[in-house]
Design an enzyme around this catalytic site. Structure first.
Site, PDB file in Angstrom:
ATOM      1  N   GLY A  53      60.513  70.021  29.611  1.00 45.25           N
ATOM      2  CA  GLY A  53      60.747  69.635  31.006  1.00 45.25           C
ATOM      3  C   GLY A  53      61.082  68.165  31.193  1.00 45.25           C
TER       4      GLY A  53
ATOM      5  CE  LYS B 140      65.661  56.490  36.282  1.00 44.25           C
ATOM      6  NZ  LYS B 140      65.154  57.183  35.103  1.00 44.25           N
TER       7      LYS B 140
END
Ligand SMILES: NC(=O)c1ccc[n+]([C@@H]2O[C@H](COP(=O)([O-])OP(=O)(O)OC[C@H]3O[C@@H](n4cnc5c(N)ncnc54)[C@H](OP(=O)(O)O)[C@@H]3O)[C@@H](O)[C@H]2O)c1
Length: 419
Positions: A181, A199
C-alpha cells in the site's frame, strides 16, 4: 477573530487521510474543533462513521455559515481546486493535503489568499508528518538558506531500499510496494517522479520564494534504474536515492531539480530507508539540520492536517516571507552537473553534449559513463530519460562555472585515458 476560536469543519474526503483525521480528532478533545459534515464521492461505500455525517453535495458544506474551516483531502485535482477556491470566496479557511492541486494552482491560491485575507495551510502536502513547510517559513525566514535536499517520496525510497537490501529487481520491488500500500494506484505518479516534483514546487516557494510551474522543473523518477546501476553503486560504496534538491549558487540564483543521486555512506540520506522521508537543510552559521519521519500513511499525514487545524485556532497563516518580504530568488540554469549515465546502446547518447568524461565503461554488459553535462541539456532534451537510459547524479554533482574551467583543464590532461 478571537484567540483559540472554535472551529467547525467541513471535511472533503474520507479515504486514507480523511478517515485518519476523523479518528485522530476523536482522540484530541483539547482541540476546539469538530467535524460537522463530510463530503465524499461514492455514497454506497461502507464508512466507519455515522451515516448522517456524509453527503455527496459539496454545497451543503460550502454554503453552511456555521462551517468556518474546509479540510480538503480528496484525490481529484480539479475538484479539489474548485472546492478550495469556493471555500475561500465563501469566507472559509482551508486546510489541504492535495500537493498536485497546490503545485499546479500556486499563483491562484496566493491571489485568493490576498483577496480574502483567509489562510490556506497545507503542511501535509510535502513530507506528510515532517513539519518542513512551517520550518522553512518561520525558522528560515531569512536569506541564509544555502541549500535543501530532500527525499520526498516514500514509495520510490521503499523500492530503492529493496533493490539494495534484498537485491530485488525494480519491477519486483514495485510489486511489493503496491502490495504493502505504499505506491499510488497509478504507480507512475510516484515512480516517474511526478509526486516528488509537486512537493518540490511547494517547498521551493517556502524555501526561496520561487514560484514555478511543475512542468518547468527538471525532473525524473527511478523508472530506468536497474540492478546493474545498483551494482555500480555498491562497487563505489554509494546508495541511490531520488532526491529533490535546491542550492543557492555563487551568482545568488538557485539551482533546483528532482533527480536520482548516488549518495555516500556518510550522507544523512543513507539512514532514510523504506517508506520514510528525510530533509537536509544547509544554512549559514547553523550548518546542517536533518529532519526525518513518515512521508505518507493515514495517521502521519492526518497528524500534519491536525497541526494545521490547530494552527488555525490561533489565526496562523503563511506569510510567504521569501516572496513578499525579501527579494524572491530566481532559478538558474547556468551550471553543470556531474552525471552517471548507463545505457544499452551508445547511439542514444549525444557524446558531443558533454563537457568532458571522467569514466567510460564500454565493455560492461550494461555500459556507463561519468561526465559533465550543462544543466541546459537536461532542461532542453529528454534523451537522458528515454530508451532505457538511466541518469544518476554523482555525489556533490553541482559544478559552477569557475570550478568547471579548472576541472576541465585537469581532465584534458587525463583525456586520453577515457576517450
Ligand atoms: N495517502 C497519503 O499518505 C497521503 C500523504 C500526503 C498527501 N496525500 C494527498 O491527500 C489527498 C487524499 O489522499 P488519500 O490517500 O486520502 O486518497 P484516497 O484514500 O483515495 O481518498 C480520497 C477520498 O476523496 C473522496 N473524493 C474524491 N473525489 C471527490 C469529490 N469530487 N468530492 C468529494 N469527495 C471526493 C473519495 O470519496 P469516496 O470515498 O466516496 O471514494 C475518498 O473518500 C490526495 O491529494 C493525496 O495526494 C495523501
Amino acid at each position: 477573530m478571537s484567540v483559540h476560536r472554535q472551529l467547525t469543519i467541513g471535511l472533503f474526503g474520507f479515504g486514507v487521510v480523511g478517515e485518519g483525521l476523523y479518528k485522530i480528532l476523536q482522540q484530541t478533545p483539547s482541540l476546539k474543533a469538530r467535524i460537522k459534515k463530510v463530503c465524499i464521492k461514492h455514497p454506497d461505500k461502507k464508512r466507519n462513521a455515522p451515516d448522517e455525517l456524509f453527503t455527496t453535495d459539496k454545497n451543503i458544506l460550502l454554503n453552511d455559515p456555521e462551517i468556518n474551516v474546509i479540510v480538503e483531502v480528496i484525490n481529484e485535482t480539479d475538484a479539489a481546486f474548485a472546492i478550495v477556491s469556493t471555500a475561500l470566496k465563501n469566507g472559509k479557511e482551508v486546510v489541504s493535503s492535495s500537493k498536485k492541486m497546490i503545485a499546479e494552482h500556486f499563483t491562484e491560491l496566493l491571489q485568493l489568499q490576498k483577496e480574502t485575507g483567509l489562510a490556506v495551510l497545507y503542511e501535509a502536502s510535502a513530507c506528510a508528518s515532517i513539519p518542513v513547510i512551517r520550518n522553512l517559513e518561520e525558522y528560515f525566514d531569512n536569506d541564509l538558506l544555502h541549500g535543501i535536499r530532500a527525499i520526498v517520496n516514500g514509495s520510490t525510497n521503499f523500492i530503492l531500499t529493496k533493490m539494495f537490501q534484498e537485491e530485488l529487481e525494480f519491477k519486483d520491488a514495485l510489486i511489493l510496494a503496491q502490495q504493502l500500500g505504499f505506491a499510488e494506484s497509478d504507480p507512475r505518479l510516484d515512480v516517474e517522479g511526478y509526486d516528488a516534483l509537486n512537493k518540490w514546487v511547494i517547498l521551493l516557494n517556502h524555501a526561496y520564494g520561487i514560484i514555478e510551474k511543475p512542468e518547468k522543473v527538471v525532473f525524473t523518477g527511478i523508472q530506468n534504474i536497474n540492478s546493474a546501476d545498483a551494482q555500480v553503486a555498491i562497487q563505489k560504496n554509494f546508495e541511490i536515492k531520488l532526491i529533490a534538491q535546491a542550492k543557492k549558487l555563487n551568482s545568488g540564483k538557485v539551482a533546483a531539480f528532482v533527480l536520482p543521486q548516488f549518495v555516500k555512506q556518510d550522507d544523512y540520506f543513507v539512514f532514510v530507508k523504506n517508506e520514510y522521508n528525510g530533509v537536509v537543510i544547509e544554512s549559514g552559521f547553523a550548518d546542517r539540520q536533518f529532519f526525518y519521519g513518515k512521508g505518507a500513511g493515514s495517521f502521519p499525514t492526518a497528524s500534519a492536517v491536525l497541526s494545521d487545524i490547530s494552527a488555525l485556532t490561533y489565526d496562523y497563516h503563511y506569510e510567504y516571507k521569501k516572496l513578499y518580504y525579501h527579494k524572491p530568488h530566481q532559478l538558474s540554469n547556468d551550471f553543470f552537473l556531474r552525471v552517471y549515465i548507463s545505457f544499452d546502446d551508445i547511439k542514444y547518447i549525444p557524446k558531443e553534449k558533454f563537457e568532458w568524461f571522467e569514466e567510460w565503461h564500454a565493455h560492461e554488459k550494461r555500459k556507463y559513463i561519468v561526465g559533465i553535462l550543462p544543466f541546459t541539456e537536461l532542461q532542453n532534451t529528454t534523451w537522458w530519460k528515454e530508451n532505457g537510459t538511466s541518469l544518476i547524479l554523482m555525489p556533490d554533482s553541482i559544478v559552477e562555472d569557475v570550478e568547471t574551467r579548472k576541472l576541465k583543464k585537469k581532465s584534458l590532461e587525463l583525456a586520453g585515458v577515457f576517450m
